[in-house]
Design a protein around this motif. Structure first.
Motif, mmCIF file in Angstrom:
data_model
loop_
_atom_site.group_PDB
_atom_site.id
_atom_site.type_symbol
_atom_site.label_atom_id
_atom_site.label_comp_id
_atom_site.label_asym_id
_atom_site.label_seq_id
_atom_site.Cartn_x
_atom_site.Cartn_y
_atom_site.Cartn_z
ATOM 1 N N LYS A 1 -21.590 83.427 -2.779
ATOM 2 C CA LYS A 1 -20.159 83.191 -2.592
ATOM 3 C C LYS A 1 -19.421 83.796 -3.785
ATOM 4 C CE LYS A 1 -20.112 80.553 1.115
ATOM 5 N NZ LYS A 1 -19.393 80.839 2.301
ATOM 6 N N LEU A 2 -18.450 84.643 -3.507
ATOM 7 C CA LEU A 2 -17.678 85.270 -4.572
ATOM 8 C C LEU A 2 -16.469 84.417 -4.926
ATOM 9 C CD1 LEU A 2 -17.666 88.965 -3.351
ATOM 10 C CD2 LEU A 2 -19.156 87.920 -5.036
ATOM 11 N N ASP A 3 -16.166 84.353 -6.206
ATOM 12 C CA ASP A 3 -14.940 83.715 -6.640
ATOM 13 C C ASP A 3 -14.407 84.457 -7.863
ATOM 14 O OD1 ASP A 3 -16.750 82.889 -8.521
ATOM 15 O OD2 ASP A 3 -16.432 80.757 -8.251
ATOM 16 N N LYS A 4 -13.290 84.032 -8.382
ATOM 17 C CA LYS A 4 -12.625 84.708 -9.478
ATOM 18 C C LYS A 4 -13.453 84.607 -10.755
ATOM 19 C CE LYS A 4 -8.044 85.212 -11.412
ATOM 20 N NZ LYS A 4 -6.667 84.749 -11.368
ATOM 21 N N ASP A 5 -13.610 85.736 -11.455
ATOM 22 C CA ASP A 5 -14.347 85.790 -12.710
ATOM 23 C C ASP A 5 -13.340 85.663 -13.851
ATOM 24 O OD1 ASP A 5 -16.098 86.178 -14.767
ATOM 25 O OD2 ASP A 5 -16.595 88.246 -14.255
ATOM 26 N N ALA B 1 -17.822 91.211 16.221
ATOM 27 C CA ALA B 1 -16.891 90.623 15.262
ATOM 28 C C ALA B 1 -17.476 89.325 14.728
ATOM 29 C CB ALA B 1 -15.542 90.355 15.923
ATOM 30 N N ASP B 2 -17.140 89.008 13.484
ATOM 31 C CA ASP B 2 -17.585 87.754 12.892
ATOM 32 C C ASP B 2 -16.586 87.344 11.819
ATOM 33 O OD1 ASP B 2 -19.145 85.522 12.498
ATOM 34 O OD2 ASP B 2 -20.588 86.526 11.202
ATOM 35 N N ALA B 3 -16.582 86.078 11.479
ATOM 36 C CA ALA B 3 -15.716 85.560 10.425
ATOM 37 C C ALA B 3 -16.428 84.434 9.710
ATOM 38 C CB ALA B 3 -14.398 85.062 11.014
ATOM 39 N N ASN B 4 -16.101 84.252 8.438
ATOM 40 C CA ASN B 4 -16.572 83.064 7.731
ATOM 41 C C ASN B 4 -15.358 82.227 7.380
ATOM 42 O OD1 ASN B 4 -15.467 84.475 5.609
ATOM 43 N ND2 ASN B 4 -17.117 84.037 4.207
ATOM 44 N N TYR B 5 -15.451 80.978 7.605
ATOM 45 C CA TYR B 5 -14.334 80.054 7.398
ATOM 46 C C TYR B 5 -14.205 79.708 5.920
ATOM 47 C CZ TYR B 5 -11.536 75.795 7.838
ATOM 48 O OH TYR B 5 -10.574 74.841 7.712
ATOM 49 N N THR B 6 -13.046 79.961 5.340
ATOM 50 C CA THR B 6 -12.713 79.700 3.930
ATOM 51 C C THR B 6 -13.774 80.249 2.983
ATOM 52 O OG1 THR B 6 -13.722 77.500 3.847
ATOM 53 C CG2 THR B 6 -11.406 77.624 4.528
ATOM 54 N N GLY B 7 -14.147 81.509 3.168
ATOM 55 C CA GLY B 7 -15.182 82.125 2.346
ATOM 56 C C GLY B 7 -14.771 82.382 0.907
ATOM 57 N N CYS B 8 -13.476 82.561 0.638
ATOM 58 C CA CYS B 8 -13.007 82.813 -0.722
ATOM 59 C C CYS B 8 -12.698 81.482 -1.403
ATOM 60 C CB CYS B 8 -11.762 83.709 -0.688
ATOM 61 S SG CYS B 8 -11.138 84.082 -2.333
ATOM 62 N N LYS B 9 -13.363 81.220 -2.532
ATOM 63 C CA LYS B 9 -13.175 79.956 -3.231
ATOM 64 C C LYS B 9 -11.806 79.848 -3.905
ATOM 65 C CE LYS B 9 -18.019 79.167 -4.309
ATOM 66 N NZ LYS B 9 -18.987 79.016 -5.390
ATOM 67 N N VAL B 10 -11.194 80.990 -4.219
ATOM 68 C CA VAL B 10 -9.928 80.976 -4.947
ATOM 69 C C VAL B 10 -8.766 80.553 -4.059
ATOM 70 C CG1 VAL B 10 -8.293 82.377 -6.269
ATOM 71 C CG2 VAL B 10 -10.752 82.725 -6.556
ATOM 72 N N ASP B 11 -8.579 81.234 -2.922
ATOM 73 C CA ASP B 11 -7.420 80.942 -2.072
ATOM 74 C C ASP B 11 -7.795 80.365 -0.704
ATOM 75 O OD1 ASP B 11 -8.433 83.168 -0.846
ATOM 76 O OD2 ASP B 11 -6.732 84.463 -1.315
ATOM 77 N N ARG B 12 -9.083 80.095 -0.478
ATOM 78 C CA ARG B 12 -9.584 79.475 0.750
ATOM 79 C C ARG B 12 -9.339 80.308 2.011
ATOM 80 N NH1 ARG B 12 -13.314 76.786 -0.636
ATOM 81 N NH2 ARG B 12 -13.294 75.496 1.209
ATOM 82 N N THR C 1 -5.378 87.715 6.241
ATOM 83 C CA THR C 1 -4.089 87.607 5.562
ATOM 84 C C THR C 1 -3.517 86.200 5.601
ATOM 85 O OG1 THR C 1 -2.996 88.334 7.588
ATOM 86 C CG2 THR C 1 -3.479 90.018 5.941
ATOM 87 N N SER C 2 -3.970 85.386 6.532
ATOM 88 C CA SER C 2 -3.475 84.008 6.608
ATOM 89 C C SER C 2 -4.638 83.035 6.430
ATOM 90 C CB SER C 2 -2.778 83.760 7.946
ATOM 91 O OG SER C 2 -3.690 83.932 8.998
ATOM 92 N N ILE C 3 -4.316 81.800 6.104
ATOM 93 C CA ILE C 3 -5.346 80.782 5.909
ATOM 94 C C ILE C 3 -5.609 80.084 7.244
ATOM 95 C CG2 ILE C 3 -5.941 78.643 4.717
ATOM 96 C CD1 ILE C 3 -4.156 79.589 2.404
#
Length: 154
Positions: free
Chosen positions: A51-55, A96-107, A130-132
């Protein structure tokens, strides 16, 4: 002028059996230019479970070098010889595929799609939505919408 042997990063070798095109010289020059000659190769560039997040403590990236690398890679992939038409099947298939709230910074969720013409990949992308999304269903719905837009464009 002589026989064509090098053209815009493409090496061309013409013999009786056919014409052979590769980009080995351009690729090696690109790796040397950006100091990547000693890097080792891997079959998968990154583990899918990370999982990637802000460094917060990371150092700044040189935007000029970064853009140069991206431009070089885009040219490398856009200029590669396209052998799609050697394929006999022209069925258009898309995933097509998606991960739900994959970015820890902005969800925000991440979407990805790929389109195949026969068994050849002709288009793919992966980006943060682009949207949550408020649910996994909504994240998948947004991914499918992007996928349909790409299919219509193709």
């Amino acid at each position: 002028m002589g026989e064509l042997s090098f053209f815009f990063g493409l090496q061309v070798r013409q013999i009786e059996g056919g014409t052979f095109i590769n980009q080995a010289k351009y690729t090696k020059e690109m790796l040397k230019k950006f100091g990547m000659e000693s890097f080792s190769t891997v079959s998968t560039p990154m583990s899918p479970s990370i999982k990637l997040d802000k460094d917060e403590d990371g150092q700044s990236v040189d935007i000029i070098t970064y853009c140069g690398i991206i431009r070089s890679l885009l040219y490398l992939t856009a200029s590669r010889p396209d052998i799609l038409f050697a394929d006999s099947s022209f069925n258009l298939i898309s995933y097509a595929d998606a991960n739900y709230t994959g970015c820890k910074v902005d969800r925000k969720s991440t979407s990805g799609t790929c389109q195949f013409l026969g068994d050849r990949l002709v288009s793919c992308y992966r980006k943060k939505q682009t949207s949550i999304a408020t649910s996994m269903t909504e994240a998948e719905y947004l991914a499918i919408g992007s996928c349909c837009a790409q299919l219509l464009w193709i």
